[in-house]
Design a protein around this motif. Structure first.
Motif, short mmCIF file in Angstrom:
data_model
loop_
_atom_site.label_atom_id
_atom_site.label_comp_id
_atom_site.label_asym_id
_atom_site.label_seq_id
_atom_site.Cartn_x
_atom_site.Cartn_y
_atom_site.Cartn_z
N PRO A 119 0.88 -1.25 0.06
CA PRO A 119 -0.04 0.00 0.03
C PRO A 119 0.93 1.17 -0.01
N SER A 120 0.49 2.28 -0.79
CA SER A 120 0.92 3.63 -0.41
C SER A 120 0.10 4.20 0.85
N PRO A 121 0.86 4.50 1.84
CA PRO A 121 0.17 5.09 2.99
C PRO A 121 -0.34 6.63 2.97
N THR A 122 -1.27 6.87 1.88
CA THR A 122 -1.89 8.19 1.63
C THR A 122 -3.24 8.35 2.16
N GLY A 123 -3.75 7.18 3.01
CA GLY A 123 -5.01 7.24 3.51
C GLY A 123 -5.35 6.09 4.34
N GLU A 158 4.68 1.92 0.19
CA GLU A 158 5.27 2.65 -0.96
C GLU A 158 4.82 3.92 -0.52
N ASP A 159 6.04 4.55 0.18
CA ASP A 159 5.73 5.96 0.77
C ASP A 159 6.77 6.93 0.25
N ILE A 214 4.40 16.22 -14.54
CA ILE A 214 4.95 15.22 -13.73
C ILE A 214 4.33 14.63 -12.58
N ALA A 215 3.26 15.54 -11.85
CA ALA A 215 2.51 14.95 -10.77
C ALA A 215 1.79 13.86 -11.40
N ALA A 216 1.40 13.83 -12.64
CA ALA A 216 0.45 12.54 -13.02
C ALA A 216 1.36 11.41 -12.96
N ALA A 217 2.54 11.60 -13.44
CA ALA A 217 3.19 10.51 -13.43
C ALA A 217 3.70 9.79 -11.85
N LEU A 218 3.87 10.79 -11.18
CA LEU A 218 4.02 10.30 -9.67
C LEU A 218 3.19 9.92 -9.02
N ALA A 219 1.95 9.95 -9.25
CA ALA A 219 0.78 9.66 -8.61
C ALA A 219 0.75 8.12 -8.50
N ALA A 220 -0.07 7.54 -7.12
CA ALA A 220 -0.52 6.10 -7.39
C ALA A 220 -1.23 6.00 -8.50
N PRO A 221 -1.06 4.93 -9.42
CA PRO A 221 -1.86 4.84 -10.67
C PRO A 221 -3.42 4.56 -10.27
N GLU A 253 4.97 13.99 0.39
CA GLU A 253 3.96 15.04 0.76
C GLU A 253 2.54 14.32 1.29
N ARG A 254 2.34 13.21 0.39
CA ARG A 254 0.98 12.77 0.74
C ARG A 254 0.92 11.37 1.44
N CYS A 255 2.27 10.72 1.88
CA CYS A 255 2.31 9.57 2.79
C CYS A 255 2.58 10.23 4.27
N LYS A 256 1.74 9.42 5.19
CA LYS A 256 1.97 9.94 6.61
C LYS A 256 2.10 8.68 7.52
N PRO A 257 2.93 8.66 8.38
CA PRO A 257 3.36 7.55 9.30
C PRO A 257 2.00 7.24 10.06
N GLU A 258 1.17 8.21 10.36
CA GLU A 258 -0.05 7.70 11.10
C GLU A 258 -0.98 6.62 10.17
N TYR A 259 -0.60 6.70 8.85
CA TYR A 259 -1.28 5.85 7.90
C TYR A 259 -0.73 4.45 8.12
N ILE A 260 0.61 4.58 7.93
CA ILE A 260 1.44 3.42 8.35
C ILE A 260 0.88 2.54 9.47
N ASP A 261 0.80 3.19 10.40
CA ASP A 261 0.30 2.48 11.87
C ASP A 261 -0.89 1.95 11.70
N GLN A 262 -2.06 2.90 11.19
CA GLN A 262 -3.23 2.41 10.90
C GLN A 262 -3.41 1.14 10.20
N ILE A 263 -2.84 1.21 8.98
CA ILE A 263 -2.67 0.04 8.14
C ILE A 263 -2.42 -1.34 8.95
N ILE A 264 -1.26 -1.18 9.56
CA ILE A 264 -0.80 -2.35 10.38
C ILE A 264 -1.52 -2.81 11.30
N ASP A 265 -2.21 -1.69 11.91
CA ASP A 265 -3.24 -2.18 12.96
C ASP A 265 -4.39 -2.89 12.29
#
Ligand code: GLU
Length: 279
Positions: free
Chosen positions: A9-13, A42-43, A105-112, A47-59
């Motif tokens: 996962p990309s931890p963006t939510g 995949e963080d 460039i933003a379009a190429a960087l975003a999660a597909p 800018e969009r990835c947050k450590p708190e989402y990583i914790d929440q996803i693991i939980d």
């Protein structure tokens, strides 16, 4: 054959039903094959990835009964590693520097999203030489040269999923016309674009089977092209169907209404989640 898969996962939510479905399919397949299930965050989008989402996803994954067989890999810990492969593609003469606007460039960087999420680059910087590269340039793949540089031996990948089962040769014509000269080296930080880092980690983690949504199927062609240019053997792919909302739209992380944490708060059990996604 050893079976090693991953959930990436990309931890963006928060983790929602669609992700839970993907993770459960991969996990069940790994357990059935007496193989391994790995976790990777995949963080690289800092800018969009947050450590708190990583914790929440693991939980949430733990609550779902999913366990992984090694420490989770965090891409943000390895930005230099991905950059080495960008420099290999530079050395192969397959790149050019690009100073075009952030919007491209933003379009190429975003999660597909559905398919390869970017507009075909209009080749504005294509005639620029690598020798004229500025520190703040992005690097683009010279797609026609890249296709021509593919090894003569059959290039492509094997798809094991129910929907498009079969062997898929790299479709060079469509890579050139529909995908075009994608950004492979980012200018914001010195590292590879999202999809290259992801394909490189599948190699590094020894993934034999990539299990993920069918929305990434077109994107697989790009990843396999890059892997083969870098001398790697691509894994096998298993693209599964998607959990969609009542309007048929694929769930995205912003669909917080379907966040697993919310179902948990409402008293759902892991078994309820499995039933909800048809497992
Ligand atoms: N990081 C991607 C996502 O969150 C998944 C990429 C993959 O499975 O290869 O949608």
């Amino acid at each position: 054959m050893t079976f090693v898969t991953r959930f990436a996962p990309s931890p963006t939510g928060p983790l929602h039903l669609g992700h839970a479905y993907s993770a459960l399919i991969g996990y069940d397949m790994a357990r059935a094959a007496k193989g391994q299930f790995l976790l990777r965050f995949e963080d690289t989008d800092l800018e969009r990835c947050k450590p708190e989402y990583i914790d929440q996803i693991i939980d949430d994954l733990t609550w779902l009964g999913i366990a992984w067989d090694a420490e989770p890999l965090l891409q943000s810990d390895h930005l230099g590693y991905y950059n080495q492969s960008v420099e290999c593609l530079v050395a192969l003469g397959l790149t050019y520097p690009c100073k075009c606007s952030r919007k491209d460039i933003a379009a190429a960087l975003a999660a597909p999203q559905e398919g390869v999420a970017h507009t075909v680059y209009p080749q504005i910087c294509k005639s620029r030489k690598m020798a004229a590269r500025h520190a703040d340039d992005a690097l683009r793949l010279h797609m026609d040269r890249a296709c021509a540089a593919l090894p003569d031996t059959a290039s492509g990948f094997e798809e094991l999923g129910r929907w498009k089962k079969g062997v898929y040769p790299i479709d060079e014509a469509s890579l050139i016309s529909d995908v075009g000269d994608i950004v492979i080296g980012r200018k914001d930080i010195q590292t590879a674009a999202y999809f290259l880092a992801s394909a490189l980690d599948d190699q590094r983690q020894g993934i034999t089977h990539v299990v993920r949504g069918i929305d990434l199927f077109d994107f697989t062609h790009v990843q396999v092209l890059l892997l083969q240019l870098l001398g790697h053997t691509p894994p096998l792919y298993y693209h599964h169907d998607l959990i969609r909302d009542e309007n048929g739209k694929r769930l995205a992380k912003r669909d917080d209404a379907r966040a697993i944490s919310l179902y948990r708060r409402e008293g759902a059990t892991p078994q309820d989640i499995r039933l909800m996604v048809g497992l």
